[in-house]
Motif scaffolding. Structure first.
Motif, PDB file in Angstrom:
ATOM      1  N   TYR A  32      -4.352 -11.324 -11.813  1.00  0.00           N
ATOM      2  CA  TYR A  32      -4.158 -11.945 -10.505  1.00  0.00           C
ATOM      3  C   TYR A  32      -5.131 -11.416  -9.455  1.00  0.00           C
ATOM      4  O   TYR A  32      -5.431 -10.224  -9.412  1.00  0.00           O
ATOM      5  N   ALA A  33      -5.574 -12.360  -8.610  1.00  0.00           N
ATOM      6  CA  ALA A  33      -6.309 -11.963  -7.416  1.00  0.00           C
ATOM      7  C   ALA A  33      -5.362 -11.219  -6.479  1.00  0.00           C
ATOM      8  O   ALA A  33      -4.153 -11.444  -6.494  1.00  0.00           O
ATOM      9  N   MET A  34      -5.936 -10.349  -5.678  1.00  0.00           N
ATOM     10  CA  MET A  34      -5.160  -9.581  -4.718  1.00  0.00           C
ATOM     11  C   MET A  34      -5.783  -9.732  -3.338  1.00  0.00           C
ATOM     12  O   MET A  34      -7.009  -9.905  -3.216  1.00  0.00           O
ATOM     13  N   SER A  35      -4.950  -9.641  -2.321  1.00  0.00           N
ATOM     14  CA  SER A  35      -5.429  -9.834  -0.959  1.00  0.00           C
ATOM     15  C   SER A  35      -4.801  -8.826  -0.009  1.00  0.00           C
ATOM     16  O   SER A  35      -3.699  -8.322  -0.261  1.00  0.00           O
ATOM     17  N   TRP A  36      -5.520  -8.589   1.075  1.00  0.00           N
ATOM     18  CA  TRP A  36      -5.004  -7.815   2.206  1.00  0.00           C
ATOM     19  C   TRP A  36      -4.941  -8.747   3.417  1.00  0.00           C
ATOM     20  O   TRP A  36      -5.896  -9.485   3.693  1.00  0.00           O
ATOM     21  N   TYR A  37      -3.819  -8.694   4.114  1.00  0.00           N
ATOM     22  CA  TYR A  37      -3.626  -9.417   5.364  1.00  0.00           C
ATOM     23  C   TYR A  37      -3.269  -8.399   6.447  1.00  0.00           C
ATOM     24  O   TYR A  37      -2.917  -7.257   6.139  1.00  0.00           O
ATOM     25  N   ARG A  38      -3.318  -8.848   7.680  1.00  0.00           N
ATOM     26  CA  ARG A  38      -2.853  -8.000   8.776  1.00  0.00           C
ATOM     27  C   ARG A  38      -2.203  -8.869   9.840  1.00  0.00           C
ATOM     28  O   ARG A  38      -2.492 -10.058   9.958  1.00  0.00           O
ATOM     29  N   GLN A  39      -1.317  -8.229  10.583  1.00  0.00           N
ATOM     30  CA  GLN A  39      -0.649  -8.918  11.684  1.00  0.00           C
ATOM     31  C   GLN A  39      -0.549  -7.972  12.872  1.00  0.00           C
ATOM     32  O   GLN A  39       0.089  -6.922  12.782  1.00  0.00           O
ATOM     33  N   ALA A  40      -1.194  -8.368  13.943  1.00  0.00           N
ATOM     34  CA  ALA A  40      -1.135  -7.613  15.191  1.00  0.00           C
ATOM     35  C   ALA A  40       0.021  -8.136  16.036  1.00  0.00           C
ATOM     36  O   ALA A  40       0.446  -9.284  15.867  1.00  0.00           O
ATOM     37  N   PRO A  41       0.521  -7.329  16.958  1.00  0.00           N
ATOM     38  CA  PRO A  41       1.643  -7.769  17.801  1.00  0.00           C
ATOM     39  C   PRO A  41       1.310  -9.065  18.534  1.00  0.00           C
ATOM     40  O   PRO A  41       0.252  -9.195  19.156  1.00  0.00           O
ATOM     41  N   GLY A  42       2.205 -10.026  18.415  1.00  0.00           N
ATOM     42  CA  GLY A  42       2.036 -11.289  19.118  1.00  0.00           C
ATOM     43  C   GLY A  42       1.033 -12.239  18.490  1.00  0.00           C
ATOM     44  O   GLY A  42       0.750 -13.292  19.056  1.00  0.00           O
ATOM     45  N   LYS A  43       0.520 -11.874  17.334  1.00  0.00           N
ATOM     46  CA  LYS A  43      -0.474 -12.727  16.667  1.00  0.00           C
ATOM     47  C   LYS A  43       0.011 -13.136  15.292  1.00  0.00           C
ATOM     48  O   LYS A  43       0.896 -12.515  14.714  1.00  0.00           O
ATOM     49  N   GLN A  44      -0.620 -14.173  14.761  1.00  0.00           N
ATOM     50  CA  GLN A  44      -0.285 -14.629  13.416  1.00  0.00           C
ATOM     51  C   GLN A  44      -0.894 -13.695  12.370  1.00  0.00           C
ATOM     52  O   GLN A  44      -1.909 -13.046  12.618  1.00  0.00           O
ATOM     53  N   ARG A  45      -0.260 -13.667  11.226  1.00  0.00           N
ATOM     54  CA  ARG A  45      -0.811 -12.902  10.110  1.00  0.00           C
ATOM     55  C   ARG A  45      -2.114 -13.558   9.672  1.00  0.00           C
ATOM     56  O   ARG A  45      -2.205 -14.786   9.564  1.00  0.00           O
ATOM     57  N   LYS A  87     -12.012  -0.294  14.998  1.00  0.00           N
ATOM     58  CA  LYS A  87     -11.988  -0.673  16.403  1.00  0.00           C
ATOM     59  C   LYS A  87     -10.538  -0.831  16.861  1.00  0.00           C
ATOM     60  O   LYS A  87      -9.669  -1.107  16.030  1.00  0.00           O
ATOM     61  N   PRO A  88     -10.283  -0.726  18.157  1.00  0.00           N
ATOM     62  CA  PRO A  88      -8.911  -0.960  18.633  1.00  0.00           C
ATOM     63  C   PRO A  88      -8.367  -2.322  18.202  1.00  0.00           C
ATOM     64  O   PRO A  88      -7.168  -2.466  17.944  1.00  0.00           O
ATOM     65  N   GLY A  89      -9.230  -3.307  18.093  1.00  0.00           N
ATOM     66  CA  GLY A  89      -8.811  -4.636  17.662  1.00  0.00           C
ATOM     67  C   GLY A  89      -8.351  -4.709  16.214  1.00  0.00           C
ATOM     68  O   GLY A  89      -7.796  -5.721  15.794  1.00  0.00           O
TER      69      GLY A  89
END
Length: 115
Positions: A32-45, A87-89
């Protein structure tokens, strides 16, 4: 059952580095392929990086290209995300994802980039 467990998050200063790990179990990891996602406060994943099952193909969000590197060790059933020049972002909860059946997410690991 399928499980993916992230680790390695923390607080880092701007310009610093972190390496996230995602330990997988309950399925044939090398298939299987694998992925990394992220979700910041108030934003979509959002998708951060993905890697094919063999590791021969990768893709990255434009915002992290040249700074983040995804890798995998099929012998250890683990996928990694090396994050440099943070970065902070980049502050977010980072999630590991595998599309087995309907898809499985880990619990996430917090990355905070702040001075």
């Amino acid at each position: 059952q399928v499980q993916v467990v992230e680790s390695g998050g923390g607080l880092v200063q701007p310009g610093g580095s972190l390496k996230l790990s995602c330990a997988a179990s309950g399925f044939s990891f090398s298939s299987y392929a694998m992925s990394w996602y992220r979700q910041a406060p108030g934003k979509q994943r959002e998708l951060v990086a993905g890697m094919s099952r063999t590791g021969s193909s990768t893709n990255y969000a434009d915002s992290v290209k040249g700074r983040f590197t995804i890798s995998r060790d099929n012998a250890k059933n683990t996928v990694y995300l090396q994050m440099n020049s943070l970065k902070p972002g980049d502050t977010a909860v980072y999630y590991c994802y595998v599309r087995v059946a309907s898809g499985y997410w880990g619990q996430g690991t917090q990355v905070t980039v702040s001075s």
